[in-house]
Design a protein around this motif. Sequence first.
Motif, PDB file in Angstrom:
ATOM      1  N   MET A 133       0.834  -1.196   0.000  1.00 22.25           N
ATOM      2  CA  MET A 133       0.000   0.000   0.000  1.00 22.25           C
ATOM      3  C   MET A 133       0.871   1.249   0.000  1.00 22.25           C
ATOM      4  N   GLU A 134       0.329   2.315  -0.524  1.00 21.69           N
ATOM      5  CA  GLU A 134       1.056   3.570  -0.502  1.00 21.69           C
ATOM      6  C   GLU A 134       0.503   4.440   0.618  1.00 21.69           C
ATOM      7  N   PHE A 135       1.401   5.196   1.255  1.00 20.97           N
ATOM      8  CA  PHE A 135       1.037   6.048   2.383  1.00 20.97           C
ATOM      9  C   PHE A 135       1.712   7.398   2.241  1.00 20.97           C
ATOM     10  N   ILE A 136       1.080   8.415   2.820  1.00 21.42           N
ATOM     11  CA  ILE A 136       1.713   9.722   2.961  1.00 21.42           C
ATOM     12  C   ILE A 136       1.889   9.966   4.453  1.00 21.42           C
ATOM     13  N   TYR A 137       3.128  10.232   4.844  1.00 20.02           N
ATOM     14  CA  TYR A 137       3.469  10.479   6.241  1.00 20.02           C
ATOM     15  C   TYR A 137       3.901  11.931   6.395  1.00 20.02           C
ATOM     16  N   SER A 138       3.668  12.486   7.575  1.00 19.88           N
ATOM     17  CA  SER A 138       4.191  13.796   7.933  1.00 19.88           C
ATOM     18  C   SER A 138       5.061  13.624   9.171  1.00 19.88           C
ATOM     19  N   HIS A 139       6.172  14.360   9.203  1.00 21.05           N
ATOM     20  CA  HIS A 139       7.125  14.185  10.297  1.00 21.05           C
ATOM     21  C   HIS A 139       7.899  15.488  10.498  1.00 21.05           C
ATOM     22  N   ASN A 140       7.966  15.954  11.746  1.00 22.25           N
ATOM     23  CA  ASN A 140       8.773  17.119  12.093  1.00 22.25           C
ATOM     24  C   ASN A 140      10.152  16.674  12.522  1.00 22.25           C
ATOM     25  N   LEU A 141      11.153  17.435  12.112  1.00 23.22           N
ATOM     26  CA  LEU A 141      12.533  17.116  12.451  1.00 23.22           C
ATOM     27  C   LEU A 141      13.304  18.421  12.576  1.00 23.22           C
ATOM     28  N   THR A 142      14.182  18.507  13.559  1.00 21.10           N
ATOM     29  CA  THR A 142      15.028  19.684  13.701  1.00 21.10           C
ATOM     30  C   THR A 142      16.335  19.442  12.965  1.00 21.10           C
ATOM     31  N   VAL A 143      16.636  20.311  12.005  1.00 23.13           N
ATOM     32  CA  VAL A 143      17.858  20.221  11.212  1.00 23.13           C
ATOM     33  C   VAL A 143      18.579  21.554  11.314  1.00 23.13           C
ATOM     34  N   ASP A 144      19.815  21.534  11.806  1.00 25.00           N
ATOM     35  CA  ASP A 144      20.601  22.754  11.973  1.00 25.00           C
ATOM     36  C   ASP A 144      19.838  23.835  12.739  1.00 25.00           C
ATOM     37  N   GLY A 145      19.126  23.402  13.777  1.00 22.58           N
ATOM     38  CA  GLY A 145      18.400  24.341  14.622  1.00 22.58           C
ATOM     39  C   GLY A 145      17.069  24.819  14.058  1.00 22.58           C
ATOM     40  N   ARG A 146      16.713  24.328  12.879  1.00 26.00           N
ATOM     41  CA  ARG A 146      15.437  24.726  12.256  1.00 26.00           C
ATOM     42  C   ARG A 146      14.482  23.550  12.252  1.00 26.00           C
ATOM     43  N   GLU A 147      13.225  23.855  12.537  1.00 21.20           N
ATOM     44  CA  GLU A 147      12.181  22.828  12.499  1.00 21.20           C
ATOM     45  C   GLU A 147      11.754  22.617  11.041  1.00 21.20           C
ATOM     46  N   ILE A 148      11.844  21.385  10.573  1.00 17.60           N
ATOM     47  CA  ILE A 148      11.493  21.047   9.192  1.00 17.60           C
ATOM     48  C   ILE A 148      10.318  20.068   9.219  1.00 17.60           C
ATOM     49  N   LEU A 149       9.312  20.345   8.414  1.00 16.12           N
ATOM     50  CA  LEU A 149       8.186  19.432   8.283  1.00 16.12           C
ATOM     51  C   LEU A 149       8.364  18.644   6.991  1.00 16.12           C
ATOM     52  N   PHE A 150       8.507  17.329   7.125  1.00 11.76           N
ATOM     53  CA  PHE A 150       8.628  16.432   5.976  1.00 11.76           C
ATOM     54  C   PHE A 150       7.261  15.845   5.663  1.00 11.76           C
TER      55      PHE A 150
END
Length: 137
Positions: free
Chosen positions: A19-36
């Motif tokens: 099955m195919e899925f779409i996930y969302s995930h927050n991650l801090t990269v170089d002090g910045r919050e990134i939403l994947f």
Amino acid sequence: AALTVRFLTRRFIGEYGDMEFIYSHNLTVDGREILFHIWDVPSSQHAEEGSSEEKRIQWADSFVLVYSICDRASFNILPLKIQFIKAAKEGQNQEKVPIVIVGNKRDLHHQRVVSSEEGRLLALSLDCGFYEVSAAE
């Protein structure tokens, strides 16, 4: 799917459905919050190069194409996939699209049929990044 779940949860689950899925995930990269936002598409659905494949490509900003080092067919399809992605994305704005090739199942070196060197050379020839990993480890 195993690599995506490992990235999101730091856990390994060996078996997945098709099955195919779409996930969302927050991650801090170089002090910045990134939403994947990750659109995880099983290999069986990569075969379709119609409107849904085009929709996925237009949706994404970058691509991670995963093959199994134990499965030559999963590796051999990469050049066509990358050409398709580049034609769809780079044709619009002439900007290089970020693509990374990932060889998975590095822990199964005894079943390897695609060498690390082959993966590196393919990535180099197609102007992509390259990594070999083990979702299990």
